[in-house]
Every structure is written in C-alpha cells, then in structure tokens.
Design a protein around this motif. Structure first.
Motif, PDB file in Angstrom:
ATOM      1  N   LYS A 219     -20.724 152.209  45.087  1.00  0.00           N
ATOM      2  CA  LYS A 219     -20.483 151.127  44.596  1.00  0.00           C
ATOM      3  C   LYS A 219     -21.318 149.681  44.953  1.00  0.00           C
ATOM      4  O   LYS A 219     -21.692 148.942  44.390  1.00  0.00           O
ATOM      5  N   LEU A 220     -21.701 149.974  46.310  1.00  0.00           N
ATOM      6  CA  LEU A 220     -22.633 148.856  46.953  1.00  0.00           C
ATOM      7  C   LEU A 220     -23.969 148.662  46.852  1.00  0.00           C
ATOM      8  O   LEU A 220     -24.642 147.866  46.659  1.00  0.00           O
ATOM      9  N   SER A 221     -24.389 150.260  46.031  1.00  0.00           N
ATOM     10  CA  SER A 221     -25.815 150.387  46.029  1.00  0.00           C
ATOM     11  C   SER A 221     -26.263 150.241  44.583  1.00  0.00           C
ATOM     12  O   SER A 221     -25.686 150.441  43.621  1.00  0.00           O
ATOM     13  N   ASN A 222     -27.453 150.121  44.331  1.00  0.00           N
ATOM     14  CA  ASN A 222     -28.236 150.579  42.933  1.00  0.00           C
ATOM     15  C   ASN A 222     -29.267 151.321  43.064  1.00  0.00           C
ATOM     16  O   ASN A 222     -29.512 151.865  44.302  1.00  0.00           O
ATOM     17  N   ALA A 223     -29.841 151.550  41.927  1.00  0.00           N
ATOM     18  CA  ALA A 223     -30.908 152.584  41.790  1.00  0.00           C
ATOM     19  C   ALA A 223     -32.239 152.180  43.109  1.00  0.00           C
ATOM     20  O   ALA A 223     -32.977 153.183  43.446  1.00  0.00           O
ATOM     21  N   GLU A 224     -32.289 151.014  43.505  1.00  0.00           N
ATOM     22  CA  GLU A 224     -33.211 150.365  44.280  1.00  0.00           C
ATOM     23  C   GLU A 224     -32.897 150.619  45.877  1.00  0.00           C
ATOM     24  O   GLU A 224     -33.786 150.076  46.480  1.00  0.00           O
ATOM     25  N   THR A 225     -31.671 150.594  46.197  1.00  0.00           N
ATOM     26  CA  THR A 225     -31.173 150.494  47.279  1.00  0.00           C
ATOM     27  C   THR A 225     -31.935 151.479  48.330  1.00  0.00           C
ATOM     28  O   THR A 225     -31.988 152.685  47.931  1.00  0.00           O
ATOM     29  N   ARG A 226     -32.340 150.911  49.654  1.00  0.00           N
ATOM     30  CA  ARG A 226     -32.638 151.746  50.768  1.00  0.00           C
ATOM     31  C   ARG A 226     -31.442 152.126  51.512  1.00  0.00           C
ATOM     32  O   ARG A 226     -31.029 151.128  52.231  1.00  0.00           O
ATOM     33  N   ILE A 227     -30.894 153.447  51.739  1.00  0.00           N
ATOM     34  CA  ILE A 227     -29.953 153.605  52.386  1.00  0.00           C
ATOM     35  C   ILE A 227     -30.384 154.663  53.702  1.00  0.00           C
ATOM     36  O   ILE A 227     -30.990 155.338  53.734  1.00  0.00           O
ATOM     37  N   VAL A 228     -29.998 153.831  54.888  1.00  0.00           N
ATOM     38  CA  VAL A 228     -30.155 154.284  55.983  1.00  0.00           C
ATOM     39  C   VAL A 228     -29.182 155.137  56.746  1.00  0.00           C
ATOM     40  O   VAL A 228     -28.185 154.447  57.089  1.00  0.00           O
ATOM     41  N   PRO A 229     -29.408 156.079  57.100  1.00  0.00           N
ATOM     42  CA  PRO A 229     -28.254 157.004  57.785  1.00  0.00           C
ATOM     43  C   PRO A 229     -28.686 157.130  59.316  1.00  0.00           C
ATOM     44  O   PRO A 229     -29.417 156.589  59.891  1.00  0.00           O
ATOM     45  N   SER A 230     -27.596 157.751  60.045  1.00  0.00           N
ATOM     46  CA  SER A 230     -27.575 157.641  61.425  1.00  0.00           C
ATOM     47  C   SER A 230     -28.687 158.606  61.807  1.00  0.00           C
ATOM     48  O   SER A 230     -29.349 158.590  62.836  1.00  0.00           O
ATOM     49  N   TYR A 231     -28.662 159.641  61.091  1.00  0.00           N
ATOM     50  CA  TYR A 231     -29.763 160.630  61.445  1.00  0.00           C
ATOM     51  C   TYR A 231     -30.340 160.953  60.003  1.00  0.00           C
ATOM     52  O   TYR A 231     -29.742 161.441  58.990  1.00  0.00           O
ATOM     53  N   GLY A 232     -31.759 161.519  60.136  1.00  0.00           N
ATOM     54  CA  GLY A 232     -32.510 161.616  59.124  1.00  0.00           C
ATOM     55  C   GLY A 232     -33.353 160.579  58.364  1.00  0.00           C
ATOM     56  O   GLY A 232     -33.150 159.547  58.839  1.00  0.00           O
ATOM     57  N   PRO A 233     -33.831 161.048  57.295  1.00  0.00           N
ATOM     58  CA  PRO A 233     -34.595 160.077  56.557  1.00  0.00           C
ATOM     59  C   PRO A 233     -33.951 158.999  55.814  1.00  0.00           C
ATOM     60  O   PRO A 233     -32.734 159.126  55.330  1.00  0.00           O
ATOM     61  N   VAL A 234     -34.619 157.823  55.344  1.00  0.00           N
ATOM     62  CA  VAL A 234     -33.879 156.984  54.396  1.00  0.00           C
ATOM     63  C   VAL A 234     -33.858 157.710  53.219  1.00  0.00           C
ATOM     64  O   VAL A 234     -34.809 158.384  52.794  1.00  0.00           O
ATOM     65  N   VAL A 235     -32.573 157.378  52.484  1.00  0.00           N
ATOM     66  CA  VAL A 235     -32.419 158.029  51.111  1.00  0.00           C
ATOM     67  C   VAL A 235     -32.234 157.019  50.014  1.00  0.00           C
ATOM     68  O   VAL A 235     -32.072 155.761  50.202  1.00  0.00           O
ATOM     69  N   GLY A 236     -32.155 157.193  48.903  1.00  0.00           N
ATOM     70  CA  GLY A 236     -31.697 156.526  47.665  1.00  0.00           C
ATOM     71  C   GLY A 236     -30.469 156.949  47.190  1.00  0.00           C
ATOM     72  O   GLY A 236     -29.659 157.634  47.729  1.00  0.00           O
ATOM     73  N   ARG A 237     -30.129 156.104  46.031  1.00  0.00           N
ATOM     74  CA  ARG A 237     -28.607 156.258  45.666  1.00  0.00           C
ATOM     75  C   ARG A 237     -28.377 157.782  45.015  1.00  0.00           C
ATOM     76  O   ARG A 237     -27.607 158.276  45.101  1.00  0.00           O
ATOM     77  N   ALA A 238     -29.642 158.353  44.445  1.00  0.00           N
ATOM     78  CA  ALA A 238     -29.434 159.715  44.051  1.00  0.00           C
ATOM     79  C   ALA A 238     -29.079 160.750  45.132  1.00  0.00           C
ATOM     80  O   ALA A 238     -28.024 161.519  44.564  1.00  0.00           O
ATOM     81  N   GLU A 239     -29.648 160.525  46.346  1.00  0.00           N
ATOM     82  CA  GLU A 239     -29.095 161.489  47.379  1.00  0.00           C
ATOM     83  C   GLU A 239     -27.871 160.969  47.796  1.00  0.00           C
ATOM     84  O   GLU A 239     -26.991 161.854  47.988  1.00  0.00           O
TER      85      GLU A 239
END
Ligand SMILES: [Zn+2]
Length: 306
Positions: A219-239
């Motif tokens: 809900k916070l994100s959209n198609a352009e959001t860069r999402i940063v996890p504790s481990y692993g690569p930056v992902v997008g909303r689709a992942e």
C-alpha cells in the motif's frame, strides 16, 4: 598466512563470478560495498545486514547500522556526501546484524529511532534459545532514544520521512522507513528477496504478521518505489507483490494443516511447499519456525488475518 589470507588466495579471483549473490555477501568481510539505490541514496552491503544511507552535505540518515564487527561502515560513510556526520539512525528491528554500529553513531550524537520493543530488547540481556546462552544488553549510548509503539510516524524536523510498525513480521519490533519524496522504502527483514524468509518465532515473528506487513508495504509503494530489504538486492513493487502472494499461499495452507494437528514435517510431507513461486534452501527450518509462530497465536486462529 592466516586463515583469511588463505581464503582470499584460494577463492579471490573466482568469487565474484561463480557464486550466487548470497554467497558473495557472506565472503565480503571487511569492506562494505557501496551500491547505488536512487539519487542521494546508497546501500552498504557486506556489513551484516544492508545499511541504507541518505547522503546529504547537511548530514546522513541511516536505516540500520550493520553488525558490530564491521567497523569499516563509518569509514565508507566518511567517503560519501555528509562525510560520516550521521544525524539519525533507524533500526528496522533488534537483531544484532542491524544494530552493531549503534554504539559508534550514538556516541557521535546521532538520534537512534526504533520500535519500543527494539529498545527494550537491546536494554536487557536476551536469551538465545537456539544457542542456550544470553546475549548482553547493549551500552546505553547504543540504544534507541526515540521510540513508539503503534501506527505510523513522521520524523520530527523532516516530514519527508515516514516510519511505522510492521506488527510481528519477523520479530516483535519491526518497522519500515519510507523516504516519501525520493520514493525509497526500507522494509527491513519483513521481505526477503534473496534468502529464505526468516520468522523469529521466539522473538515474536509469525507468518500472519508477515503477510499483513507485506500488504502494508504494498500500500505504501507504487511501480517506481525502490524497496530495500535487510538482505539481498533492492527490489521493486512487482517482486514485493510476488513475495506477498507466496506468503499468503503459505499462510492459508498452513492454517489448514495446523488445524489438522500436523507437525512441521507432516506439513512438508502434505505438500506445503508444492508449486510455490520460489524454492527454499531449508524448507524444514522455515516450516518449523512458521509452525511455532502459529502455536503462539492459536487462540486467534481464524480465516481472517490478525
Ligand atoms: Zn532479523
């Protein structure tokens, strides 16, 4: 030649090419790598958990501070805009790979922001059931100084930064941090694009909380959001959407199986993991931890999520 030098000699040149990304994280010992995230944002990898950095000449904002043994984090920050002047550190949760740099940054005057449960865990000796030992409380300067219990917050003095609780997604003290203007969302260990998802059931995490948390992040994100996890690569909303879909499938299947009185192994044998969108390195461990989490919530089991 010491053990590390031998390792480097034996593995050095081929590491980056032949091992999957997760293994590379495990071997990058002393010099965190700087990975671009978005304009004004980088991620330091290879220092325990990922460290997200908002760089600015007026000062840096961190989400998580790496593991204590990776002292090179501060050195890396000094090479970036802001030159290591860290004004604010968020802790996405209380695991030691996220809070190891707190002492150094706290001593340098940074404000440390976290969920109240994170502060409480770090202020008390904590029993590690898997290792049958106590981990010592962190010194006062390493503990969060600004905490909250419920809901979403806006950072005092910088309304561009929103943060909030992710109830029981991985531990009992998970938060997200959302840099609204830059559309960068730190999700902590509530998502796991690379490693098996980890549910610290003893520390309050469970599959129902994880599903709710991932829905909130969607809900916070959209198609352009860069999402940063504790481990692993930056992902997008689709992942994120794909991981949430898998979490919901696992939640629904396990709800059914736990009501039939099955053990974790019974669940695996009954096809809990069948035809998922990804494979698990250690299916039993994940299933056991998720199963323990269900029993911690057995009074509230219902078809609805918490
Ligand atoms: Zn963790």
């Amino acid at each position: 030649m010491n053990r590390r030098a031998i390792l480097k000699g034996a593995l050095g040149g081929v590491l980056g090419l032949t091992l999957p990304p997760f293994a590379r994280y495990a071997f990058s010992q002393e010099s965190p790598a700087v990975v671009p995230v978005s304009e004004g944002f980088v991620m330091l990898t290879g220092a325990g958990g990922n460290v997200l950095v908002r760089t600015a000449s007026t000062g840096q904002v961190l989400v998580d501070s790496g593991a204590a043994e990776f002292t090179a984090v501060l050195k890396r920050l000094r090479e970036l805009p802001g030159a290591g002047r860290v004004t604010t550190v968020f802790n996405t949760h209380w695991h030691r790979e996220q809070v190891g740099g707190n002492l150094a940054f706290g001593r340098l005057g940074a404000t440390i922001i976290a969920h109240e449960k994170t502060r409480a865990h770090l202020a008390t000796d904590y029993y590690l059931w898997a290792e049958d030992r106590y981990e010592k409380a962190l010194p006062a300067e390493a503990r969060p100084t600004v905490t909250f219990f419920v809901g979403d917050q806006t950072l005092a003095g910088d309304k561009r930064i929103k943060y909030g609780h992710l109830l029981e997604a991985h531990t009992d003290g998970d938060i997200y941090v959302f840099f609204r203007d830059a559309n960068v969302l730190a999700a902590g260990d509530a998502i796991s694009p690379l490693k098996d998802p980890v549910l610290d059931w003893f520390g309050g995490g469970w599959l129902g909380g994880r599903a709710d948390a991932q829905e909130k992040l969607l809900k916070l994100s959209n198609a352009e959001t860069r999402i940063v996890p504790s481990y692993g690569p930056v992902v997008g909303r689709a992942e994120l959407q794909a991981e949430f879909d898998m979490t919901r499938v696992l939640f629904d299947r396990m709800l059914d199986l736990v009501r039939k009185g099955m053990s974790a192994q019974d669940m695996l044998d009954a096809g809990l993991m069948k035809d998922l969108s990804r494979t698990f390195r250690d299916p039993f461990r994940f299933t056991y931890d998720a199963y323990k989490g269900y029993w911690a919530h057995h009074n509230s089991l219902s078809p609805d999520l918490l």
